[in-house]
Design a protein around this motif. Structure first.
Motif, PDB file in Angstrom:
ATOM      1  N   PRO A 165       0.809  -1.230   0.000  1.00 17.72           N
ATOM      2  CA  PRO A 165       0.000   0.000   0.000  1.00 17.72           C
ATOM      3  C   PRO A 165       0.836   1.272   0.000  1.00 17.72           C
ATOM      4  O   PRO A 165       0.338   2.346  -0.354  1.00 17.72           O
ATOM      5  CB  PRO A 165      -0.823  -0.119   1.290  1.00 17.72           C
ATOM      6  N   ALA A 166       2.129   1.163   0.379  1.00 21.44           N
ATOM      7  CA  ALA A 166       2.996   2.341   0.367  1.00 21.44           C
ATOM      8  C   ALA A 166       3.371   2.760  -1.044  1.00 21.44           C
ATOM      9  O   ALA A 166       3.962   3.819  -1.251  1.00 21.44           O
ATOM     10  CB  ALA A 166       4.265   2.069   1.172  1.00 21.44           C
ATOM     11  N   SER A 167       3.013   1.949  -2.027  1.00 23.31           N
ATOM     12  CA  SER A 167       3.342   2.259  -3.419  1.00 23.31           C
ATOM     13  C   SER A 167       2.366   3.243  -4.055  1.00 23.31           C
ATOM     14  O   SER A 167       2.603   3.727  -5.145  1.00 23.31           O
ATOM     15  CB  SER A 167       3.355   0.975  -4.253  1.00 23.31           C
ATOM     16  N   ARG A 168       1.278   3.543  -3.378  1.00 21.80           N
ATOM     17  CA  ARG A 168       0.222   4.354  -3.973  1.00 21.80           C
ATOM     18  C   ARG A 168      -0.335   5.360  -2.968  1.00 21.80           C
ATOM     19  O   ARG A 168      -0.273   5.168  -1.750  1.00 21.80           O
ATOM     20  CB  ARG A 168      -0.918   3.460  -4.476  1.00 21.80           C
ATOM     21  N   ILE A 169      -0.887   6.438  -3.504  1.00 24.37           N
ATOM     22  CA  ILE A 169      -1.631   7.404  -2.710  1.00 24.37           C
ATOM     23  C   ILE A 169      -3.106   7.107  -2.909  1.00 24.37           C
ATOM     24  O   ILE A 169      -3.610   7.175  -4.039  1.00 24.37           O
ATOM     25  CB  ILE A 169      -1.333   8.855  -3.144  1.00 24.37           C
ATOM     26  N   GLU A 170      -3.803   6.753  -1.849  1.00 28.08           N
ATOM     27  CA  GLU A 170      -5.222   6.465  -1.936  1.00 28.08           C
ATOM     28  C   GLU A 170      -6.016   7.719  -1.586  1.00 28.08           C
ATOM     29  O   GLU A 170      -5.579   8.550  -0.783  1.00 28.08           O
ATOM     30  CB  GLU A 170      -5.585   5.304  -1.025  1.00 28.08           C
ATOM     31  N   LEU A 171      -7.181   7.850  -2.192  1.00 27.86           N
ATOM     32  CA  LEU A 171      -7.959   9.071  -2.035  1.00 27.86           C
ATOM     33  C   LEU A 171      -8.460   9.268  -0.611  1.00 27.86           C
ATOM     34  O   LEU A 171      -8.843  10.382  -0.234  1.00 27.86           O
ATOM     35  CB  LEU A 171      -9.135   9.064  -3.018  1.00 27.86           C
ATOM     36  N   THR A 172      -8.458   8.214   0.187  1.00 27.50           N
ATOM     37  CA  THR A 172      -8.892   8.322   1.572  1.00 27.50           C
ATOM     38  C   THR A 172      -7.722   8.386   2.543  1.00 27.50           C
ATOM     39  O   THR A 172      -7.928   8.366   3.756  1.00 27.50           O
ATOM     40  CB  THR A 172      -9.803   7.135   1.931  1.00 27.50           C
ATOM     41  N   ASP A 173      -6.478   8.459   2.046  1.00 26.80           N
ATOM     42  CA  ASP A 173      -5.314   8.558   2.929  1.00 26.80           C
ATOM     43  C   ASP A 173      -5.363   9.841   3.757  1.00 26.80           C
ATOM     44  O   ASP A 173      -5.748  10.910   3.261  1.00 26.80           O
ATOM     45  CB  ASP A 173      -4.017   8.559   2.104  1.00 26.80           C
ATOM     46  N   THR A 174      -4.923   9.730   5.020  1.00 24.25           N
ATOM     47  CA  THR A 174      -4.814  10.913   5.864  1.00 24.25           C
ATOM     48  C   THR A 174      -3.579  11.707   5.470  1.00 24.25           C
ATOM     49  O   THR A 174      -2.715  11.228   4.729  1.00 24.25           O
ATOM     50  CB  THR A 174      -4.698  10.508   7.339  1.00 24.25           C
ATOM     51  N   ALA A 175      -3.467  12.928   6.006  1.00 21.95           N
ATOM     52  CA  ALA A 175      -2.299  13.761   5.732  1.00 21.95           C
ATOM     53  C   ALA A 175      -1.022  13.066   6.188  1.00 21.95           C
ATOM     54  O   ALA A 175       0.006  13.106   5.502  1.00 21.95           O
ATOM     55  CB  ALA A 175      -2.450  15.115   6.426  1.00 21.95           C
ATOM     56  N   ALA A 176      -1.077  12.392   7.329  1.00 17.68           N
ATOM     57  CA  ALA A 176       0.098  11.693   7.844  1.00 17.68           C
ATOM     58  C   ALA A 176       0.490  10.537   6.933  1.00 17.68           C
ATOM     59  O   ALA A 176       1.682  10.288   6.696  1.00 17.68           O
ATOM     60  CB  ALA A 176      -0.180  11.176   9.259  1.00 17.68           C
ATOM     61  N   GLN A 177      -0.497   9.808   6.414  1.00 14.88           N
ATOM     62  CA  GLN A 177      -0.203   8.684   5.512  1.00 14.88           C
ATOM     63  C   GLN A 177       0.401   9.183   4.202  1.00 14.88           C
ATOM     64  O   GLN A 177       1.338   8.584   3.678  1.00 14.88           O
ATOM     65  CB  GLN A 177      -1.489   7.895   5.241  1.00 14.88           C
ATOM     66  N   ILE A 178      -0.134  10.275   3.667  1.00 13.46           N
ATOM     67  CA  ILE A 178       0.412  10.845   2.430  1.00 13.46           C
ATOM     68  C   ILE A 178       1.861  11.255   2.641  1.00 13.46           C
ATOM     69  O   ILE A 178       2.740  10.935   1.831  1.00 13.46           O
ATOM     70  CB  ILE A 178      -0.427  12.053   1.970  1.00 13.46           C
ATOM     71  N   SER A 179       2.128  11.937   3.734  1.00 14.58           N
ATOM     72  CA  SER A 179       3.491  12.389   4.029  1.00 14.58           C
ATOM     73  C   SER A 179       4.441  11.214   4.146  1.00 14.58           C
ATOM     74  O   SER A 179       5.539  11.222   3.575  1.00 14.58           O
ATOM     75  CB  SER A 179       3.494  13.201   5.318  1.00 14.58           C
ATOM     76  N   ARG A 180       4.023  10.182   4.855  1.00 13.61           N
ATOM     77  CA  ARG A 180       4.880   9.012   5.066  1.00 13.61           C
ATOM     78  C   ARG A 180       5.189   8.315   3.740  1.00 13.61           C
ATOM     79  O   ARG A 180       6.334   7.920   3.484  1.00 13.61           O
ATOM     80  CB  ARG A 180       4.197   8.058   6.041  1.00 13.61           C
ATOM     81  N   LYS A 181       4.206   8.160   2.905  1.00 17.48           N
ATOM     82  CA  LYS A 181       4.403   7.457   1.633  1.00 17.48           C
ATOM     83  C   LYS A 181       5.290   8.250   0.674  1.00 17.48           C
ATOM     84  O   LYS A 181       6.178   7.687   0.028  1.00 17.48           O
ATOM     85  CB  LYS A 181       3.041   7.178   0.981  1.00 17.48           C
ATOM     86  N   VAL A 182       5.045   9.554   0.572  1.00 18.77           N
ATOM     87  CA  VAL A 182       5.817  10.368  -0.371  1.00 18.77           C
ATOM     88  C   VAL A 182       7.271  10.477   0.074  1.00 18.77           C
ATOM     89  O   VAL A 182       8.201  10.372  -0.730  1.00 18.77           O
ATOM     90  CB  VAL A 182       5.185  11.768  -0.530  1.00 18.77           C
ATOM     91  N   ARG A 183       7.486  10.680   1.374  1.00 11.61           N
ATOM     92  CA  ARG A 183       8.858  10.826   1.859  1.00 11.61           C
ATOM     93  C   ARG A 183       9.657   9.539   1.744  1.00 11.61           C
ATOM     94  O   ARG A 183      10.892   9.567   1.685  1.00 11.61           O
ATOM     95  CB  ARG A 183       8.837  11.340   3.297  1.00 11.61           C
ATOM     96  N   ALA A 184       8.965   8.402   1.664  1.00 12.63           N
ATOM     97  CA  ALA A 184       9.638   7.113   1.484  1.00 12.63           C
ATOM     98  C   ALA A 184       9.723   6.697   0.018  1.00 12.63           C
ATOM     99  O   ALA A 184      10.214   5.605  -0.295  1.00 12.63           O
ATOM    100  CB  ALA A 184       8.902   6.035   2.279  1.00 12.63           C
ATOM    101  N   ALA A 185       9.252   7.560  -0.892  1.00 13.66           N
ATOM    102  CA  ALA A 185       9.241   7.226  -2.321  1.00 13.66           C
ATOM    103  C   ALA A 185      10.667   7.035  -2.840  1.00 13.66           C
ATOM    104  O   ALA A 185      11.600   7.724  -2.428  1.00 13.66           O
ATOM    105  CB  ALA A 185       8.543   8.322  -3.119  1.00 13.66           C
TER     106      ALA A 185
END
Length: 379
Positions: free
Chosen positions: A253-273
């Motif tokens: 799931p860290a490979s994608r940004i889901e439309l229901t992701d929280t701000a914290a989840q978006i930040s975590r996923k993008v910074r680990a890209a």
């Protein structure tokens, strides 16, 4: 279900109309330029995992079409539940997904006062017309469809389409392009916004419109031959593997940004890209796919040419780019995410929107079907 810079949709539509009309002669030019009927559909399944690519590739374009439409235009969007049945579904999950998809479309800007939005399975005209069209569709045309094997391969988790035994294919999956044509022709649509991956299916719709006209409507062109409106799709790649498309089916799931992701989840996923160790930022999808993917996402969020965005980061590092991508994503997703959460609790309102949308859809398609029945001899 689709240029680095988004051309004004209304202008794009009309330019395509002129190109089409100059070669076909099948639709009256003045009438087409005066009034467009635009139809598109989206499946309800997987809504809780709709990811950024779905929004940038379909929903955001629908909203632009709606907002830039002329007063005379008819904009129709369907949640195509019957198409979802071509693959196995959990009935309770499908029922919930239908409601969730409607909530999603409304949350992201589809306005039921400006567009007709409805559940396809609430309008029986689609299946009636699909049967009539199936009776004039050669099997050979369906066998040439390139998507059914790939869909079946996905369902069977097969790695190679050559491994698929055609006997495994259900009839609905084989014939659903006819239902797709019926979805379009029931409203006598003039334009269909779809991605290039759906070009073959739209060609079948065009062929069936022409075939019906030649067979049953010799004195007039009853069905307009619909023009493809290729919606400007921003290609969004996996955050973990920028050589592949961002996908809701990817195991991580860290490979994608889901439309229901929280701000914290978006930040975590993008910074680990995944990026690279090269100093400075440049747009080079081949040599630097990770950085280029982030630049593409940022350009899509700000609606700018990606090269212009890249120029601003030439002297900056990946940390600055990732930080700005996080901010841009949160900016475009925050309000729709909150609205989606609210609408999911408004079950009576969603039911009313669906009911009113179905009534509008039936009013339009019933007129078509009365004439179709008369032309084929069923009344």
């Amino acid at each position: 279900m689709f240029s680095s810079r988004l051309t004004t949709t209304a202008q794009c539509c009309r330019r395509q109309s002129l190109r089409y009309l100059s070669t076909s002669g099948l639709v009256n030019e003045q009438k087409t330029l005066r009034r467009r009927v635009i139809f598109s559909g989206i499946q309800p399944t997987g809504i809780l995992h709709l990811q950024l690519g779905n929004y940038l590739g379909a929903i955001s374009n629908w909203v632009k079409l709606q907002n830039e439409a002329q007063h005379e235009d008819d904009i129709i969007f369907a949640i195509v539940g019957w198409h979802a049945l071509t693959l196995p579904q959990n009935p309770k999950e499908l029922s919930a997904a239908r409601t969730n998809m409607l909530a999603t479309l409304l949350a992201f800007g589809i306005d039921p006062k400006r567009s007709v939005v409805f559940h396809q399975d609430d309008n029986q005209c689609h299946t009636e017309l699909a049967w009539i069209l199936s009776c004039i569709t050669p099997i050979g045309k369906l066998r040439r469809m390139t998507t059914w094997k790939s869909r079946l391969a996905t369902a069977r988790n097969a790695n190679d389409e050559s491994e698929i035994d055609e006997s495994m294919l259900n009839a609905g999956l084989f014939t659903y392009p006819i239902l797709q044509a019926a979805d379009i022709l029931a409203y006598r649509a003039t334009h269909v916004p779809v991605g290039e991956d759906q070009t073959q299916h739209l060609e079948l719709s065009r062929d069936l419109a022409d075939s019906f006209n030649r067979t049953f409507s010799k004195r007039k062109q009853f069905f307009p031959v619909p023009s493809q409106l290729i919606t400007p799709t921003k290609r969004v790649l996996s955050l973990k593997d920028p050589s592949s498309k961002m996908s809701k089916s990817a195991p991580d799931p860290a490979s994608r940004i889901e439309l229901t992701d929280t701000a914290a989840q978006i930040s975590r996923k993008v910074r680990a890209a995944v990026t690279d160790s090269i100093d400075g930022i440049t747009y080079d999808p081949v040599a630097r796919p990770g950085a280029s993917n982030l630049l593409s996402i940022l350009a899509a969020c700000t609606d700018e040419p990606v090269q212009e965005v890249a120029a601003r980061y030439a002297e900056k590092g990946h940390s600055a780019l990732k930080s700005d991508v996080v901010d841009a994503l949160e900016e475009i997703l925050r309000s729709p995410r909150e609205e989606f959460g609210r609408l999911r609790q408004e079950k009576e309102y969603l039911a009313a929107v669906a009911r009113q949308g179905a009534e509008k859809a039936k009013e339009r398609s019933s007129k078509t079907m009365r004439e179709v029945r008369n032309m084929v001899g069923l009344c």
